[in-house]
Structures are given as structure tokens and as C-alpha cells.
Design an enzyme around this catalytic site. Structure first.
Site, PDB file in Angstrom:
ATOM      1  N   ASP A   6       7.718  -3.278  -2.283  1.00  0.00           N
ATOM      2  CA  ASP A   6       7.020  -3.224  -0.953  1.00  0.00           C
ATOM      3  C   ASP A   6       5.995  -1.672  -1.853  1.00  0.00           C
ATOM      4  OD1 ASP A   6       4.797  -4.005   0.393  1.00  0.00           O
ATOM      5  OD2 ASP A   6       6.272  -2.276   2.174  1.00  0.00           O
ATOM      6  N   ASP A   8       3.536  -0.193   0.345  1.00  0.00           N
ATOM      7  CA  ASP A   8       2.624   0.340   1.412  1.00  0.00           C
ATOM      8  C   ASP A   8       4.070   0.824   2.006  1.00  0.00           C
ATOM      9  OD1 ASP A   8      -0.684   0.061   0.408  1.00  0.00           O
ATOM     10  OD2 ASP A   8      -0.458  -1.101   1.581  1.00  0.00           O
TER      11      ASP A   8
END
EC number: 3.1.3.-
Length: 185
Positions: A6, A8
Site C-alpha cells: 500500500d 499512503d
């Protein structure tokens, strides 16, 4: 070997920027440690429409201003040197692809694939890519991925600390690298 990461909250350290943005919008003085859930709509008691309108105004600036999570560059580069394919799998909207590519390049983050899904549903893509691990900070994504048979490394964040997690939970990229390295030597 493939790893999904991922963006953020795991590579891009945008959490404080988000909190500052929503504090200014809502007239609050929350700190990151006060955020106990992933949904900023619930935290700040705003509608999804308000959230989306604010993000339309501010998200590009947040993306371009985000610093790196400590050791992310070094450890991701090391994984790539050791033969891992890195797939960045993010809920960001595809309209941010170019600035995301520029940010990753400027920060020295190598990747094989960049996937901007405009959705938190990452399970099908992780299965399709046959990722061995997915590094994630959203506890709800982690539950879904884990239930779907994807190995998840949950990156510790204030918004996931109060949630039970039986899998791997890490506080740093040094820990993430150590876990992956120990399992695939």
C-alpha cells in the site's frame, strides 16, 4: 516473488498532513494519536461528500508534499535487489497516477507495477498478481485480504492500534524487511 505494498501510511507518510487538513476544515485540534479509526468522515463527523470535495481540493498537494516513512526506500530497494517484484497497490484515484509516479521516482522507490484502484478492495488484484505479502495499514483491508488468503503485514498506525489483529503487525520497515528476509532465506 511478489510483494504488494500500500502507499499512503506505509510508504508515504501523509497521515499528519491529512490530520492538519481536516483539523483546519473542521476547526479541530486533533493529533494523529487521537485518530482511532481509518474513516476520517467518522472521526471528523463529516459526510462522504464533504470528504470527497475537500480531497478534490487538497489531495494533490498532500501527495506531492508527503515525506517518506523512515527506511521505506532503503528496505524496498533491498527487496528489489534480492529479486522481489514490488507492486504498489493503492486506493488512490487513477487521476493521480502521474504525480504518484513522479513522487515515487523523486523518492527513489522502485516498483514493478503501480496500481491505483480508486477502491479499498485489493483482494482480486493481490490474487491475480500472486503476491506473497501485502503491506497494509488499513485494518479493514487487512481483514479482507487475510480472509481471502493473502498474507498481510499490518503496518502499525494510530487508526489500527485498537483493532485486534492475529497476523503480523510491524512498527517499521526494518521489521517488515526482517520478517520477509527470515521467511525466504
Amino acid at each position: 516473488m511478489r510483494i504488494g505494498i500500500d502507499l499512503d501510511g506505509t510508504v508515504a507518510d501523509n497521515f499528519d498532513l491529512l490530520v492538519d487538513t481536516f483539523n483546519a476544515y473542521c476547526g479541530k485540534l486533533l493529533q494523529g494519536k487521537d485518530i482511532k479509526q481509518y474513516s476520517l468522515c467518522k472521526t471528523y463527523n463529516i459526510s462522504e461528500q464533504e470528504f470527497n470535495e475537500l480531497m478534490d481540493q487538497k489531495e494533490e498537494g498532500i501527495i506531492t508534499s508527503s515525506p517518506l516513512i523512515p527506511l521505506a526506500r532503503e528496505k524496498i530497494n533491498r527487496l528489489v535487489e534480492e529479486g522481489w517484484e514490488v507492486h504498489i497497490i493503492t486506493a488512490r484515484h487513477p487521476k493521480y497516477k502521474e504525480i504518484t509516479e513522479n513522487w515515487l521516482q523523486n523518492k527513489g522507490i522502485p516498483y514493478t507495477g503501480l496500481h491505483l484502484l480508486n477502491s479499498h478492495d485489493k483482494l482480486d488484484l493481490c490474487r491475480e498478481l500472486e503476491v506473497r505479502y501485502m503491506v497494509e495499514d488499513n485494518i479493514h483491508n487487512a481483514y479482507q485480504l487475510d480472509d481471502g488468503g493473502v498474507n498481510v503485514i499490518l503496518f502499525e498506525a494510530p487508526h489500527n492500534q485498537c483493532w485486534p489483529w492475529q497476523g503480523i503487525r510491524c512498527h517499521s520497515w526494518a521489521e517488515i524487511y526482517r520478517i520477509i528476509d527470515n521467511r525466504y532465506k
